[in-house]
Design an enzyme around this catalytic site. Structure first.
Site, PDB file in Angstrom:
ATOM      1  N   SER A  20      -8.518  -3.298   6.795  1.00  0.00           N
ATOM      2  CA  SER A  20      -8.416  -3.462   8.245  1.00  0.00           C
ATOM      3  C   SER A  20      -9.661  -4.042   8.902  1.00  0.00           C
ATOM      4  O   SER A  20      -9.564  -4.721   9.916  1.00  0.00           O
ATOM      5  CB  SER A  20      -8.087  -2.117   8.877  1.00  0.00           C
ATOM      6  OG  SER A  20      -9.120  -1.203   8.613  1.00  0.00           O
ATOM      7  N   HIS A  48      -1.441  -3.244   7.014  1.00  0.00           N
ATOM      8  CA  HIS A  48      -1.871  -4.488   7.654  1.00  0.00           C
ATOM      9  C   HIS A  48      -1.254  -5.718   7.009  1.00  0.00           C
ATOM     10  O   HIS A  48      -1.644  -6.836   7.329  1.00  0.00           O
ATOM     11  CB  HIS A  48      -3.401  -4.589   7.618  1.00  0.00           C
ATOM     12  CG  HIS A  48      -4.049  -3.451   8.323  1.00  0.00           C
ATOM     13  ND1 HIS A  48      -4.220  -3.427   9.691  1.00  0.00           N
ATOM     14  CD2 HIS A  48      -4.509  -2.270   7.864  1.00  0.00           C
ATOM     15  CE1 HIS A  48      -4.770  -2.282  10.027  1.00  0.00           C
ATOM     16  NE2 HIS A  48      -4.950  -1.556   8.948  1.00  0.00           N
ATOM     17  N   LYS A  79       2.507  -1.549  13.533  1.00  0.00           N
ATOM     18  CA  LYS A  79       1.706  -2.764  13.713  1.00  0.00           C
ATOM     19  C   LYS A  79       2.648  -3.969  13.815  1.00  0.00           C
ATOM     20  O   LYS A  79       3.258  -4.170  14.857  1.00  0.00           O
ATOM     21  CB  LYS A  79       0.657  -2.864  12.613  1.00  0.00           C
ATOM     22  CG  LYS A  79      -0.290  -1.644  12.637  1.00  0.00           C
ATOM     23  CD  LYS A  79      -1.446  -1.780  11.708  1.00  0.00           C
ATOM     24  CE  LYS A  79      -2.175  -0.460  11.527  1.00  0.00           C
ATOM     25  NZ  LYS A  79      -2.774   0.096  12.733  1.00  0.00           N
TER      26      LYS A  79
HETATM   27  C1  LIG Z   1      -4.560   1.334   6.193  1.00  0.00           C
HETATM   28  C2  LIG Z   1      -3.832   2.070   7.257  1.00  0.00           C
HETATM   29  N1  LIG Z   1      -2.758   2.821   6.912  1.00  0.00           N
HETATM   30  C3  LIG Z   1      -2.060   3.493   7.837  1.00  0.00           C
HETATM   31  C4  LIG Z   1      -2.395   3.442   9.174  1.00  0.00           C
HETATM   32  C5  LIG Z   1      -1.635   4.292  10.122  1.00  0.00           C
HETATM   33  O1  LIG Z   1      -0.931   3.660  11.058  1.00  0.00           O
HETATM   34  P1  LIG Z   1      -0.329   4.472  12.309  1.00  0.00           P
HETATM   35  O2  LIG Z   1      -1.278   4.220  13.433  1.00  0.00           O
HETATM   36  O3  LIG Z   1       0.986   3.871  12.524  1.00  0.00           O
HETATM   37  O4  LIG Z   1      -0.257   5.899  11.936  1.00  0.00           O
HETATM   38  C6  LIG Z   1      -3.477   2.669   9.580  1.00  0.00           C
HETATM   39  C7  LIG Z   1      -3.847   2.574  11.001  1.00  0.00           C
HETATM   40  O5  LIG Z   1      -4.603   1.757  11.438  1.00  0.00           O
HETATM   41  C8  LIG Z   1      -4.217   1.967   8.605  1.00  0.00           C
HETATM   42  O6  LIG Z   1      -5.286   1.234   8.937  1.00  0.00           O
END
Ligand SMILES: Cc1ncc(COP(=O)(O)O)c(C=O)c1O
Length: 190
Positions: A20, A48, A79
């Site tokens: 990210s 992502h 996302k």
């Molecule tokens: C690698 C990763 N997995 C999962 C998530 C979780 O997403 P959510 O905000 O929908 O819980 C994120 C959130 O940024 C993330 O960066």
């Protein structure tokens, strides 16, 4: 990996598909080779990458042609999918295990039917010719965005994905950068 080769029990390799902060794509094929060599379970978090990489946004497994080599694929629906929640893809055995043992699943209220419907609509769209066009548009927008940033003198780490890490500097600079964003002012490197 070598030093953990003799550890008893199951071993799990977990990676993000796309990281990210810098937008790097994981070396998934190499990680799968390690998992196969050391008999590990291979898991990818495609938060992502789903909706971004691979055919119709199928994610890194598809983008890097690692079909059948990743045991667990997880991702978010918040996302690129544009709704909320998340998903886990894996064997029937794994999913049945999670139904019984995953605590957030057991002790949380489920999504509303509207949320589920919106997620299903997003996946149907991605799986259609229109979805393919949207993913292409995302990449065209990414190209334009990076080109225009460069033209305006912004320094940023070159990434392989739409994530563009711009290091603004200290907190004060970040705050003024944010204010300019909110006012939709023409941004300049600080
Ligand atoms: C690698 C990763 N997995 C999962 C998530 C979780 O997403 P959510 O905000 O929908 O819980 C994120 C959130 O940024 C993330 O960066």
């Amino acid at each position: 990996m070598q030093e953990h080769a003799e550890f008893p029990g199951k071993k799990l390799i977990i990676t993000d598909g796309v990281f990210s902060m810098d937008g790097d794509i994981a070396p998934l094929a190499e990680l799968c080779t390690l998992a196969e060599k050391y008999n590990c379970v291979m898991m990818v978090d495609d938060a992502h990458s789903s909706g971004v990489l691979g055919r119709g946004g199928r994610g890194t497994v598809d983008h890097l042609n690692c079909h059948g080599r990743v045991h667990i694929q997880v991702g978010t629906l918040s996302k690129a999918i544009g709704v909320m929640g998340g998903y886990v893809c894996g064997s029937r055995e794994l999913i049945d295990f999670l139904y019984l043992r995953a605590r957030p699943f057991l002790f949380s209220t489920s999504h509303t039917p509207a949320t589920a419907a919106a997620c299903m609509a997003a996946f149907s769209l991605l799986d259609s010719p229109e979805g393919e066009k949207l993913v292409k548009k995302l990449w065209a927008n990414t190209k334009t965005f990076k080109r225009e940033l460069k033209k305006r003198g912004f320094q940023f780490k070159v990434s392989e994905t739409p994530i563009v890490p711009i290091h603004v500097g200290d907190a004060r600079k970040r705050l003024s950068f944010r204010k300019s964003f909110l006012k939709r002012e023409c941004l300049r490197p600080q």
